[in-house]
Design a protein around this motif. Sequence first.
Motif, PDB file in Angstrom:
ATOM      1  N   GLU A   4       0.560  -1.571  -0.041  1.00  0.00           N
ATOM      2  CA  GLU A   4       0.657   0.143   0.199  1.00  0.00           C
ATOM      3  C   GLU A   4       0.922   1.377   0.154  1.00  0.00           C
ATOM      4  N   VAL A   5       0.868   2.227  -0.521  1.00  0.00           N
ATOM      5  CA  VAL A   5       1.003   3.697  -0.906  1.00  0.00           C
ATOM      6  C   VAL A   5       0.468   4.657   0.320  1.00  0.00           C
ATOM      7  N   ALA A   6      -0.183   5.660  -1.253  1.00  0.00           N
ATOM      8  CA  ALA A   6      -1.046   5.899  -0.475  1.00  0.00           C
ATOM      9  C   ALA A   6      -1.879   6.372   0.599  1.00  0.00           C
ATOM     10  N   GLY A   7      -1.400   7.148   1.205  1.00  0.00           N
ATOM     11  CA  GLY A   7      -1.039   7.471   3.068  1.00  0.00           C
ATOM     12  C   GLY A   7      -0.659   7.310   3.889  1.00  0.00           C
ATOM     13  N   ARG A   8       0.208   5.856   3.719  1.00  0.00           N
ATOM     14  CA  ARG A   8       1.453   5.295   4.079  1.00  0.00           C
ATOM     15  C   ARG A   8       2.919   5.603   4.387  1.00  0.00           C
ATOM     16  N   PHE A   9       3.127   5.679   2.908  1.00  0.00           N
ATOM     17  CA  PHE A   9       4.773   6.203   1.970  1.00  0.00           C
ATOM     18  C   PHE A   9       4.651   7.041   1.416  1.00  0.00           C
ATOM     19  N   ASP A  10       6.082   7.970   1.678  1.00  0.00           N
ATOM     20  CA  ASP A  10       5.565   9.243   0.528  1.00  0.00           C
ATOM     21  C   ASP A  10       7.439   8.931   0.240  1.00  0.00           C
ATOM     22  N   ALA A  11       6.390   7.510  -1.219  1.00  0.00           N
ATOM     23  CA  ALA A  11       7.616   7.276  -2.470  1.00  0.00           C
ATOM     24  C   ALA A  11       7.834   7.884  -3.478  1.00  0.00           C
ATOM     25  N   GLY A  60       7.477   9.310  -7.059  1.00  0.00           N
ATOM     26  CA  GLY A  60       6.104  10.166  -7.091  1.00  0.00           C
ATOM     27  C   GLY A  60       4.639   9.343  -7.024  1.00  0.00           C
ATOM     28  N   GLU A  61       4.617   7.909  -6.851  1.00  0.00           N
ATOM     29  CA  GLU A  61       3.785   6.913  -7.264  1.00  0.00           C
ATOM     30  C   GLU A  61       2.511   7.384  -5.618  1.00  0.00           C
ATOM     31  N   ASN A  62       1.536   6.908  -6.310  1.00  0.00           N
ATOM     32  CA  ASN A  62       0.614   6.990  -4.961  1.00  0.00           C
ATOM     33  C   ASN A  62      -0.366   5.645  -4.561  1.00  0.00           C
ATOM     34  N   SER A  63       0.738   4.313  -6.127  1.00  0.00           N
ATOM     35  CA  SER A  63      -0.444   3.274  -5.980  1.00  0.00           C
ATOM     36  C   SER A  63       0.961   2.013  -6.276  1.00  0.00           C
ATOM     37  N   PHE A  64       0.566   1.001  -6.290  1.00  0.00           N
ATOM     38  CA  PHE A  64       1.926   0.230  -6.806  1.00  0.00           C
ATOM     39  C   PHE A  64       1.576  -0.098  -8.109  1.00  0.00           C
ATOM     40  N   ALA A  65       0.203   0.251  -8.207  1.00  0.00           N
ATOM     41  CA  ALA A  65       0.171   0.159  -9.993  1.00  0.00           C
ATOM     42  C   ALA A  65       1.539   0.958 -11.034  1.00  0.00           C
ATOM     43  N   GLN A  66       1.348   2.314  -9.834  1.00  0.00           N
ATOM     44  CA  GLN A  66       1.957   3.051 -10.869  1.00  0.00           C
ATOM     45  C   GLN A  66       3.397   2.656 -10.456  1.00  0.00           C
ATOM     46  N   MET A  67       4.405   2.453  -9.593  1.00  0.00           N
ATOM     47  CA  MET A  67       5.350   1.923  -9.071  1.00  0.00           C
ATOM     48  C   MET A  67       5.588   1.134 -10.179  1.00  0.00           C
ATOM     49  N   LEU A  68       4.833  -0.498 -10.542  1.00  0.00           N
ATOM     50  CA  LEU A  68       4.921  -0.760 -11.769  1.00  0.00           C
ATOM     51  C   LEU A  68       4.521  -0.545 -13.450  1.00  0.00           C
ATOM     52  N   ASP A  69       3.895   0.697 -13.213  1.00  0.00           N
ATOM     53  CA  ASP A  69       4.244   1.522 -14.791  1.00  0.00           C
ATOM     54  C   ASP A  69       5.487   1.829 -14.722  1.00  0.00           C
ATOM     55  N   HIS A  70       5.917   2.854 -13.448  1.00  0.00           N
ATOM     56  CA  HIS A  70       7.283   3.676 -13.230  1.00  0.00           C
ATOM     57  C   HIS A  70       8.490   2.252 -14.413  1.00  0.00           C
ATOM     58  N   THR A  74       5.648   3.843   8.810  1.00  0.00           N
ATOM     59  CA  THR A  74       4.943   3.934   7.498  1.00  0.00           C
ATOM     60  C   THR A  74       6.856   5.555   6.705  1.00  0.00           C
ATOM     61  N   ARG A  75       7.503   4.505   6.950  1.00  0.00           N
ATOM     62  CA  ARG A  75       9.175   4.792   6.631  1.00  0.00           C
ATOM     63  C   ARG A  75       9.697   3.307   5.586  1.00  0.00           C
ATOM     64  N   LEU A  76      10.055   4.419   4.306  1.00  0.00           N
ATOM     65  CA  LEU A  76      10.855   3.012   3.372  1.00  0.00           C
ATOM     66  C   LEU A  76      11.827   3.536   3.395  1.00  0.00           C
ATOM     67  N   SER A  77      13.019   2.378   3.100  1.00  0.00           N
ATOM     68  CA  SER A  77      13.979   2.816   3.100  1.00  0.00           C
ATOM     69  C   SER A  77      14.965   3.504   2.700  1.00  0.00           C
ATOM     70  N   ASP A  78      14.593   4.227   1.432  1.00  0.00           N
ATOM     71  CA  ASP A  78      15.711   5.050   0.815  1.00  0.00           C
ATOM     72  C   ASP A  78      14.707   6.851   1.442  1.00  0.00           C
ATOM     73  N   ASP A  79      13.666   7.102   2.723  1.00  0.00           N
ATOM     74  CA  ASP A  79      13.245   8.012   3.011  1.00  0.00           C
ATOM     75  C   ASP A  79      14.738   9.042   3.893  1.00  0.00           C
ATOM     76  N   MET A  80      15.135   8.331   4.435  1.00  0.00           N
ATOM     77  CA  MET A  80      16.484   9.395   4.743  1.00  0.00           C
ATOM     78  C   MET A  80      17.940   9.160   3.926  1.00  0.00           C
ATOM     79  N   ASN A  81      17.267   8.919   2.638  1.00  0.00           N
ATOM     80  CA  ASN A  81      18.764   9.258   2.262  1.00  0.00           C
ATOM     81  C   ASN A  81      18.875  10.860   1.613  1.00  0.00           C
ATOM     82  N   HIS A  82      18.610  11.830   1.623  1.00  0.00           N
ATOM     83  CA  HIS A  82      18.282  12.620   1.336  1.00  0.00           C
ATOM     84  C   HIS A  82      18.863  13.588   2.690  1.00  0.00           C
ATOM     85  N   ILE A  83      18.876  13.184   3.522  1.00  0.00           N
ATOM     86  CA  ILE A  83      19.076  13.651   5.319  1.00  0.00           C
ATOM     87  C   ILE A  83      20.269  13.126   5.527  1.00  0.00           C
TER      88      ILE A  83
END
Length: 591
Positions: free
Chosen positions: A204-211, A214-224, A451-460
Amino acid sequence: MDSRLTGQSAALAIDTLMPPPHWALLERELLRAQEAACAAFYAKYFDDRGYLLCIPRWGGNDGPDDAGENLLNWPMLHALGAADDVLAMYKHGWDGHLRQYTEAKTEYVPMAREGMYYKEFSVMFDWMHHGEWISPFILEPLSNPNDATYEQRIRRYSGFYMDEDPQAPNYDPEHNVIRSMFNGSRGPMLRKSTALDWAGDPIEVAGRFDAKHGENSFAQMLDHFRDYNDVAGDHPLNLSTTTVALTAYALTGEAKYRDWILRYVDGWVGHTKANNGIVPTNIGLDGTIGGACDGKWYGGVYGWGFSVIDHNTGKLAHRPAWQQRAVYGFGNALLLTGDQSYLGVWREMLDAVNANAKETGGTPTYPHMYGDTYGEEGWYDFRPEPFAAGAHEMYYLSMDPQDLARAPHDPWYEFLAGRNPGYPVEALQRDYAVVRDRSEKMRQDTTTPDTRLSDDMNHINPATIDALTRLTLGGFPTGRDGGPLLCRLRYFDPARRRAGLPEDVAALVDHLTAAEVGVTLVNLNPVAERTLIVQGGAYAEHQFISATTGGITTEVNGPHLVVRLAPGAGERITLTMQRYANQPTLSFPWV
């Protein structure tokens, strides 16, 4: 100080008092600030096992490579002179993330169902992503060359690409190719990859993770990743494997690593010459150019013709990731041999691409892509600026002024040429502001581990080594490209028996040519003297000829120079040298 060192190395004693320069105070403060920021970052995002406090996933967006990136630059920061705590936190977190992603498994993605890491290495991915997670690890032995566990790992990782592990048949010695762009500890992928292979299991993406794409759904992840299919066959991104073998060679001195690197790079030299001077982006399993992409030399994911529709904008996006990374493979061969013809391959490619320029509105424009997808045919993506991928790296390696003309403007090179005197203070203040900004973002981060993905901290990640690498080492900043440290000087503290500038010491490299480097060393401590060892190159590959300071020239004729700085003393030293004269080694100068 070790008597073996003082007996073999030339020595300088500097007693001239120097008022503390602004740049020197900023260097020491920037190191101190990052020590504190790294400690805060580690306490917030790692647990007592060294595991990342996030949801561990497989994938090109937020997978194991991003987990490793959270420690990017930490070993380099220590090698510059930061406190031992920085290295200790890195090692704890690195070992923790290896265990965490060995335990983490996929349900739907085939290659990672038994663990995302196997034998402490990513099971199967491309070397854009491998290069990102392994970049901190490659630099660890700059500070830690005598660790038995590290040596076991670097030997194992090299073996995955030297036909030494039957479970990882990535390399074909008969055809001198790495069989796929997708490779790792479970071997190569020889089929077409799918969007699922790249995106990982549903989530699940929307409301939980800040992909972060720019994805808001797993379908958009696949589309990428829907066009990320052609991975079979060799790819220039695989040249990053030579940095792994280079590290093994510098650590062990075993000729097999050197021999493999040169054979593999020579293969790419041959492919490029056979392809009219353009590095091809697909080599078939039989060694033929384009052999796994219907004969298209420009084929393959991340290749010359890899343009896709961006799911966010609906527009064509160009993603030739190899262009900024493959240059290090040719540079590694130069480092081992001193043969500048390896850079000639890259130089001739830049010129060959730019020879296809055309007039657009009365202005010359230059191609950056070549392919036959989405309506493009032949050279495309014309821009006003010449094609210059890897040009900065090429100039740094060659020090040929004509190569500098091929590279975009860089204020650091202007400083080294004597035309930008304010650069050191400006660059250090800019990096200090980066550390401050990232620390503030960390304080404002309200995410929780679930609610945190592994890349959330990369930029900080607060480890910020750009200015310190350029100014103290005269070096090209390491990043996440999976390359080695390229620098003109490195420092060791014989009193504390460690790498890095000694306490209170600052250094400023203000001049670089092919045969010379100018550096100012200063001891900011007004009470105690400091002694440091200056080394030619990251791996002692450069041979000092002489050192001149205060009008007096001292013969050196070796890769090391001992400098004693009296309390509050400092002076500029001009060092003449022969670059790439020695075989690279990671041994400390007193070992």
